[in-house]
Design a protein around this motif. Structure first.
Motif, PDB file in Angstrom:
ATOM      1  N   LEU A   1     -29.511  14.469 -32.315  1.00 32.23           N
ATOM      2  CA  LEU A   1     -28.430  14.164 -31.372  1.00 32.23           C
ATOM      3  C   LEU A   1     -28.720  12.880 -30.603  1.00 32.23           C
ATOM      4  O   LEU A   1     -27.821  12.072 -30.358  1.00 32.23           O
ATOM      5  CB  LEU A   1     -28.247  15.334 -30.403  1.00 32.23           C
ATOM      6  CG  LEU A   1     -27.644  16.617 -30.988  1.00 32.23           C
ATOM      7  CD1 LEU A   1     -27.714  17.745 -29.986  1.00 32.23           C
ATOM      8  CD2 LEU A   1     -26.196  16.371 -31.437  1.00 32.23           C
ATOM      9  N   ILE A   2     -29.983  12.692 -30.213  1.00 40.44           N
ATOM     10  CA  ILE A   2     -30.345  11.483 -29.477  1.00 40.44           C
ATOM     11  C   ILE A   2     -30.195  10.252 -30.364  1.00 40.44           C
ATOM     12  O   ILE A   2     -29.649   9.223 -29.941  1.00 40.44           O
ATOM     13  CB  ILE A   2     -31.788  11.598 -28.943  1.00 40.44           C
ATOM     14  CG1 ILE A   2     -31.867  12.697 -27.866  1.00 40.44           C
ATOM     15  CG2 ILE A   2     -32.253  10.269 -28.354  1.00 40.44           C
ATOM     16  CD1 ILE A   2     -33.272  12.959 -27.357  1.00 40.44           C
TER      17      ILE A   2
ATOM     18  N   TRP B   1     -20.756  15.626 -29.396  1.00 41.39           N
ATOM     19  CA  TRP B   1     -20.501  14.841 -28.189  1.00 41.39           C
ATOM     20  C   TRP B   1     -20.888  15.624 -26.933  1.00 41.39           C
ATOM     21  O   TRP B   1     -21.529  15.083 -26.021  1.00 41.39           O
ATOM     22  CB  TRP B   1     -19.022  14.459 -28.130  1.00 41.39           C
ATOM     23  CG  TRP B   1     -18.601  13.479 -29.167  1.00 41.39           C
ATOM     24  CD1 TRP B   1     -18.087  13.756 -30.397  1.00 41.39           C
ATOM     25  CD2 TRP B   1     -18.689  12.069 -29.082  1.00 41.39           C
ATOM     26  NE1 TRP B   1     -17.834  12.595 -31.089  1.00 41.39           N
ATOM     27  CE2 TRP B   1     -18.195  11.531 -30.303  1.00 41.39           C
ATOM     28  CE3 TRP B   1     -19.125  11.186 -28.092  1.00 41.39           C
ATOM     29  CZ2 TRP B   1     -18.127  10.171 -30.552  1.00 41.39           C
ATOM     30  CZ3 TRP B   1     -19.063   9.820 -28.340  1.00 41.39           C
ATOM     31  CH2 TRP B   1     -18.572   9.323 -29.555  1.00 41.39           C
TER      32      TRP B   1
ATOM     33  N   GLY C   1     -20.171  11.111 -22.634  1.00 40.65           N
ATOM     34  CA  GLY C   1     -20.185  11.979 -23.803  1.00 40.65           C
ATOM     35  C   GLY C   1     -18.951  12.838 -23.895  1.00 40.65           C
ATOM     36  O   GLY C   1     -18.386  13.040 -24.987  1.00 40.65           O
TER      37      GLY C   1
ATOM     38  N   GLU D   1     -24.784  15.886 -26.690  1.00 43.83           N
ATOM     39  CA  GLU D   1     -25.460  14.683 -26.196  1.00 43.83           C
ATOM     40  C   GLU D   1     -25.167  14.466 -24.717  1.00 43.83           C
ATOM     41  O   GLU D   1     -26.011  13.956 -23.974  1.00 43.83           O
ATOM     42  CB  GLU D   1     -25.055  13.456 -27.012  1.00 43.83           C
ATOM     43  CG  GLU D   1     -23.644  12.959 -26.774  1.00 43.83           C
ATOM     44  CD  GLU D   1     -23.325  11.717 -27.594  1.00 43.83           C
ATOM     45  OE1 GLU D   1     -22.824  10.739 -27.007  1.00 43.83           O
ATOM     46  OE2 GLU D   1     -23.563  11.733 -28.823  1.00 43.83           O
TER      47      GLU D   1
ATOM     48  N   ILE E   1     -27.528  16.723 -22.924  1.00 45.69           N
ATOM     49  CA  ILE E   1     -28.888  16.184 -22.983  1.00 45.69           C
ATOM     50  C   ILE E   1     -29.078  15.113 -21.912  1.00 45.69           C
ATOM     51  O   ILE E   1     -30.121  15.037 -21.258  1.00 45.69           O
ATOM     52  CB  ILE E   1     -29.183  15.614 -24.388  1.00 45.69           C
ATOM     53  CG1 ILE E   1     -29.266  16.744 -25.408  1.00 45.69           C
ATOM     54  CG2 ILE E   1     -30.492  14.816 -24.388  1.00 45.69           C
ATOM     55  CD1 ILE E   1     -29.417  16.264 -26.852  1.00 45.69           C
TER      56      ILE E   1
ATOM     57  N   ALA F   1     -26.470   9.517 -30.899  1.00 42.37           N
ATOM     58  CA  ALA F   1     -25.609   9.435 -29.718  1.00 42.37           C
ATOM     59  C   ALA F   1     -24.988   8.043 -29.641  1.00 42.37           C
ATOM     60  O   ALA F   1     -25.444   7.086 -30.284  1.00 42.37           O
ATOM     61  CB  ALA F   1     -26.416   9.733 -28.465  1.00 42.37           C
TER      62      ALA F   1
ATOM     63  N   VAL G   1     -24.747   6.257 -24.134  1.00 38.69           N
ATOM     64  CA  VAL G   1     -25.543   7.440 -23.810  1.00 38.69           C
ATOM     65  C   VAL G   1     -27.018   7.205 -24.153  1.00 38.69           C
ATOM     66  O   VAL G   1     -27.912   7.640 -23.427  1.00 38.69           O
ATOM     67  CB  VAL G   1     -24.999   8.677 -24.549  1.00 38.69           C
ATOM     68  CG1 VAL G   1     -25.884   9.893 -24.291  1.00 38.69           C
ATOM     69  CG2 VAL G   1     -23.568   8.970 -24.099  1.00 38.69           C
ATOM     70  N   GLN G   2     -27.285   6.502 -25.240  1.00 36.69           N
ATOM     71  CA  GLN G   2     -28.667   6.175 -25.588  1.00 36.69           C
ATOM     72  C   GLN G   2     -29.309   5.294 -24.521  1.00 36.69           C
ATOM     73  O   GLN G   2     -30.474   5.487 -24.171  1.00 36.69           O
ATOM     74  CB  GLN G   2     -28.722   5.487 -26.959  1.00 36.69           C
ATOM     75  CG  GLN G   2     -28.521   6.426 -28.135  1.00 36.69           C
ATOM     76  CD  GLN G   2     -28.643   5.707 -29.466  1.00 36.69           C
ATOM     77  OE1 GLN G   2     -28.446   4.493 -29.542  1.00 36.69           O
ATOM     78  NE2 GLN G   2     -28.956   6.455 -30.511  1.00 36.69           N
TER      79      GLN G   2
END
Length: 231
Positions: A11-12, A170, A148, A173, A176, A15, A19-20
């Motif tokens: 997911l990371i 979505w 997200g 993430e 997260i 993303a 978001v990253q």
């Protein structure tokens, strides 16, 4: 949708760029805050040990002139020893110039106040960074969460039938990002309060020492010889 697709590393890595970047910023903030936590914890522990050692020497009955001469002038001192050094240096500088006790004591008090202020800066160094991480991280994580969720709505608008598989990545993430914000903020809050309390208590001890040292000089200036001693 398989388990590998919904794994946290996957997911990371998949993303959105925003978001990253949010996750990277929170990760860097968390790492730096832990560096500050360990560095400040060690520094404050050492400061407490140095204070206890100097206080024991100061109240052992040793002559203050001798105690002052034992401190190397080219070796920077910290804590109560720094305050004592600054005050006694000013005392020795003013005594040959004037016999007015009030003038001497005001100069000594001023020098010790400056030394105390420098100790305050030293003990509270980088604590503002911890406070910043503690207060800003949840909002940075929340920004990633909002982004997200916006992505999940955009994904829904592009499909004719809403399914969990469409929005789950979505939303995952986004959650997260929230978790990483809390992961960075919670330790920073806890240790900021703890380290601030420790530094405040130490600064209080330094202030008490300065008052006691000032009282010793005041008593001895009222005597016949005007020479300070530990008695």
């Amino acid at each position: 949708m398989n388990d590998n697709t919904m794994s946290i590393p996957h997911l990371i890595m998949n993303a959105s760029t925003v978001v990253q970047l949010v996750m990277l910023l929170l990760l860097v903030g968390s790492i730096l805050s832990w560096v500050v936590i360990f560095q400040r914890s060690i520094a404050l522990r050492r400061a407490k040990q140095e204070y206890n050692q100097f206080e024991e020497s100061f109240w052992s009955g040793v002559d203050l002139n001798e105690l002052y001469r034992e401190i190397p002038t080219d070796d920077p001192r910290h804590g109560a020893e720094h305050i004592f050094q600054a005050g006694f240096r000013e005392f020795n500088r003013l005594m040959p110039k004037t016999r007015h006790a009030d003038t001497v004591l005001e100069g000594v008090q001023r020098s010790m106040r400056v030394a105390w202020s420098r100790e305050e800066d030293r003990l509270t160094q980088h604590l503002v960074f911890l406070a910043t991480v503690a207060s800003a991280s949840p909002y940075i994580g929340l920004f990633g969460t909002v982004w997200g969720i916006m992505g999940s709505f955009q994904a829904l608008s592009l499909t004719q039938q809403a399914t969990l598989a469409t929005v789950a990545p979505w939303i995952a993430e986004a959650l997260i990002a929230t978790a990483m914000g809390l992961f960075a903020a919670i330790p920073a809050v806890i240790f900021y309060n703890r380290l601030s309390n420790t530094s405040s208590r130490l600064l209080g001890k330094y202030e008490d020492f300065a008052e006691e040292f000032h009282a010793i000089l005041h008593r001895n200036l009222q005597g016949r010889d005007g020479k300070p001693s530990a008695s």
